[in-house]
Design an enzyme around this catalytic site. Structure first.
Site, PDB file in Angstrom:
ATOM      1  N   SER A  69     -50.601  34.920  19.507  1.00  0.00           N
ATOM      2  CA  SER A  69     -49.603  34.947  19.932  1.00  0.00           C
ATOM      3  C   SER A  69     -49.508  35.953  19.909  1.00  0.00           C
ATOM      4  O   SER A  69     -49.238  37.486  19.622  1.00  0.00           O
ATOM      5  CB  SER A  69     -48.239  33.798  18.275  1.00  0.00           C
ATOM      6  OG  SER A  69     -47.913  34.416  19.099  1.00  0.00           O
ATOM      7  N   LYS A  77     -50.438  28.451  14.305  1.00  0.00           N
ATOM      8  CA  LYS A  77     -50.108  28.343  16.010  1.00  0.00           C
ATOM      9  C   LYS A  77     -48.928  27.391  16.701  1.00  0.00           C
ATOM     10  O   LYS A  77     -48.076  28.385  17.485  1.00  0.00           O
ATOM     11  CB  LYS A  77     -51.343  28.430  16.901  1.00  0.00           C
ATOM     12  CG  LYS A  77     -50.699  29.500  18.232  1.00  0.00           C
ATOM     13  CD  LYS A  77     -49.971  30.569  18.889  1.00  0.00           C
ATOM     14  CE  LYS A  77     -49.623  30.695  20.383  1.00  0.00           C
ATOM     15  NZ  LYS A  77     -48.718  29.923  20.914  1.00  0.00           N
ATOM     16  N   HIS A  96     -46.390  27.537  15.026  1.00  0.00           N
ATOM     17  CA  HIS A  96     -45.187  29.145  15.302  1.00  0.00           C
ATOM     18  C   HIS A  96     -44.655  28.252  16.782  1.00  0.00           C
ATOM     19  O   HIS A  96     -43.337  29.354  16.741  1.00  0.00           O
ATOM     20  CB  HIS A  96     -46.447  30.521  15.754  1.00  0.00           C
ATOM     21  CG  HIS A  96     -45.937  31.525  16.526  1.00  0.00           C
ATOM     22  ND1 HIS A  96     -46.014  31.731  17.596  1.00  0.00           N
ATOM     23  CD2 HIS A  96     -45.395  32.499  15.951  1.00  0.00           C
ATOM     24  CE1 HIS A  96     -45.386  32.348  18.088  1.00  0.00           C
ATOM     25  NE2 HIS A  96     -45.191  32.986  17.119  1.00  0.00           N
ATOM     26  N   ASN A  97     -44.904  28.444  17.803  1.00  0.00           N
ATOM     27  CA  ASN A  97     -44.569  28.224  19.041  1.00  0.00           C
ATOM     28  C   ASN A  97     -42.995  27.067  19.099  1.00  0.00           C
ATOM     29  O   ASN A  97     -42.440  27.004  19.699  1.00  0.00           O
ATOM     30  CB  ASN A  97     -45.692  27.243  20.132  1.00  0.00           C
ATOM     31  CG  ASN A  97     -46.811  28.151  20.150  1.00  0.00           C
ATOM     32  OD1 ASN A  97     -46.823  29.347  19.769  1.00  0.00           O
ATOM     33  ND2 ASN A  97     -46.743  28.060  21.756  1.00  0.00           N
ATOM     34  N   GLU A 146     -40.955  28.639  17.477  1.00  0.00           N
ATOM     35  CA  GLU A 146     -40.537  29.910  18.719  1.00  0.00           C
ATOM     36  C   GLU A 146     -38.667  29.171  20.254  1.00  0.00           C
ATOM     37  O   GLU A 146     -38.138  29.469  19.869  1.00  0.00           O
ATOM     38  CB  GLU A 146     -40.870  30.190  19.491  1.00  0.00           C
ATOM     39  CG  GLU A 146     -41.691  30.618  20.586  1.00  0.00           C
ATOM     40  CD  GLU A 146     -42.686  31.282  21.615  1.00  0.00           C
ATOM     41  OE1 GLU A 146     -42.864  30.332  23.133  1.00  0.00           O
ATOM     42  OE2 GLU A 146     -43.499  31.828  20.572  1.00  0.00           O
ATOM     43  N   TYR A 147     -39.963  28.089  20.393  1.00  0.00           N
ATOM     44  CA  TYR A 147     -38.720  26.576  20.771  1.00  0.00           C
ATOM     45  C   TYR A 147     -37.342  27.229  20.170  1.00  0.00           C
ATOM     46  O   TYR A 147     -36.234  26.960  20.654  1.00  0.00           O
ATOM     47  CB  TYR A 147     -39.197  25.508  21.214  1.00  0.00           C
ATOM     48  CG  TYR A 147     -40.704  25.289  21.923  1.00  0.00           C
ATOM     49  CD1 TYR A 147     -41.216  25.791  22.647  1.00  0.00           C
ATOM     50  CD2 TYR A 147     -39.601  24.144  23.091  1.00  0.00           C
ATOM     51  CE1 TYR A 147     -41.814  25.926  23.598  1.00  0.00           C
ATOM     52  CE2 TYR A 147     -40.931  23.813  23.546  1.00  0.00           C
ATOM     53  CZ  TYR A 147     -41.643  24.285  23.828  1.00  0.00           C
ATOM     54  OH  TYR A 147     -42.702  24.026  25.071  1.00  0.00           O
TER      55      TYR A 147
END
Length: 466
Positions: A128, A183, A186-187, A190-191
């Site tokens: 990332s 990951k 994590h994303n 993030e969104y």
């Protein structure tokens, strides 16, 4: 000829950046791209680092250029392309050679590959930080056999970002697809983080008539406090930027339709399988999907009238609301990771994950230091119940409640902030309303229920006739 310590396939934006990072840290690296001209151009433009880059024009040349036991990073599109690349490498590699999928893979694919009995070693690795992170220091989340991670850990730790205490933001997460799973979450976070920032931006723009540069200054101020993070930092930068073509604020000329590559959607789907509620992430994925429906949204505005009305809110309330929303979102994300550990038998180190996210990745944030400390005290405890964050929520939830209520009453869509507040209220209610649902289920399907008094009767009287 010097043999490479590691190889890399795929010289797109991320692959090229990662290869230069590895070379810069002193590791000779062999590279190959499907289009030979891309490989040649990459080597020609590598500058002083070219002496540690070995360009190759075939897979056989790539394999021959790496010192055994070999390690080869794949930076190719997720899905079938990874399977095809593994199949092409298989006849060329020895059983102890290691293939590392460092793309945005679905962790189910990584699990499948790890269990498939491949003729080589296999590691799944989440990376990332975007192009800048790949080039100068990403956050790295390894998944697979621990011994395979340990083989390449010196390189991965060398190229990773460093937290303020000097710790490399790269570690082994667990077996098989654990790295890609972490990951993915994590994303998803993030969104959600991006969506909540966008909602607050919208309240300032549409409800408080603030121009983009003023919004940028506000974000910059907030970046000096509890909200200090990469996403707040770049939100300040994009808000203050001017369009070189028109001189208008850059934000004012960008179409409000958000793209996505699917990892947030994967998070939402997997959360349903794990029965792990992540409503802030769900709302963020929904909002991106709605944003793409530009024509329908314009038709809705024409039919129902322009929605957003002026708001009576203070900037300090918006800041506090965003702090609360961020805590709630991360609490949901870590709870989902904990649920996955139980479901898949992974020994996931929650405080270690928080520490890896402290630098290099998109969701890096000052809060992650405190989250790592809270998770180290009790990894099984929901983050909202950790004393530090419970106290912070007590101080900020009133502002979140006022911001959400005021926004909704005046026609502003704030789905992620509202979802976080709804989840929080459910989580702080000792006796909720699911007894009604259980009664309904028993009425139409005789599903039964548990009684508060512990009596043996598990069905209601509605099935009896007089």
């Amino acid at each position: 000829m010097t043999q490479a310590r590691i190889g890399l396939i795929g010289l797109g934006t991320m692959g090229a950046a990662l290869a230069l990072n590895i070379a810069e840290k002193g590791f000779p690296i062999a590279v190959w791209n499907r289009t030979t001209e891309v490989t040649r151009r990459f080597h020609a433009e590598a500058g002083a680092l070219a002496e540690r880059v070995i360009p190759t024009e075939s897979l056989a040349d790539l394999v021959a250029a790496i010192a055994p036991p070999r390690a080869i990073i794949l930076m190719v599109p997720a899905g079938q392309a990874v399977d095809d690349q593994i199949a092409a490498l298989a006849p060329l590699l020895d059983p102890e050679d290691l293939v590392i999928d460092a793309g945005n893979a679905n962790f189910h694919d990584t699990n499948r590959r790890a269990a498939a009995g491949l003729p080589m070693r296999f590691l799944g690795m989440g990376v990332s930080g975007g192009e800048e992170g790949a080039r100068h220091g990403p956050a790295i989340m390894g998944g697979g056999a621990r011994a395979d991670w340990d083989r390449v850990a010196p390189i991965m730790e060398a190229i990773a970002a460093r937290a303020e205490d000097g710790t490399p933001c790269a570690t082994w997460m667990g077996e098989a697809g654990a790295g890609h799973f972490v990951k993915t979450v994590h994303n998803g976070i993030e969104y959600a983080d991006m969506q909540m920032i966008a909602e607050i931006y919208g309240l300032m723009r549409d409800g408080m008539a603030m121009p983009a540069p003023g919004i940028g200054e506000t974000f910059a101020t907030w970046n000096q406090g509890p909200l200090k993070s990469y996403l707040i930092e770049i939100s300040a930068a994009v808000s203050r930027a001017a369009d070189p073509l028109t001189g208008a604020p850059m934000l004012d000329v960008i179409l409000d339709a958000a793209g996505q590559k699917g990892t947030g959607r994967w998070t939402a789907i997997e959360a349903q399988h794990l029965a792990a509620p992540i409503p802030v992430i769900d709302a963020a994925v929904m909002a991106r999907n709605v944003s793409a429906r530009v024509t329908e949204r314009k038709a809705g505005e024409a039919r129902f009238g322009a929605g957003p009305q002026p708001l009576d809110l203070a900037l300090t309330e918006l800041e506090a609301a965003l702090i609360a929303g961020k805590i709630l979102c991360y609490a949901q994300g870590f709870a989902m990771i904990e649920a996955a550990g139980r479901a898949f038998g992974w020994q996931l180190d929650l405080p270690g994950i928080a520490r890896v996210w402290r630098a290099g990745c998109i969701i890096r944030s000052a809060m992650l230091n405190d989250m790592a400390a809270a998770l180290a005290e009790d990894p099984s405890r929901n983050l909202v119940l950790a004393p530090f964050f419970a106290q912070r929520l007590e101080a900020t939830i009133p502002a979140l409640r006022r911001v959400v209520a005021t926004a909704l009453l005046n026609g502003h869509g704030v789905p992620a902030l509202a979802a976080g507040l709804g989840w929080f209220d459910l989580m702080r209610t000792g006796r909720g309303t699911a007894n009604m649902i259980q009664a309904q289920r028993d009425f139409f399907g005789a599903h039964g229920f548990d009684r508060l008094d512990g009596q043996d009767s598990h069905h209601g009287p509605w099935g009896k006739t007089s």
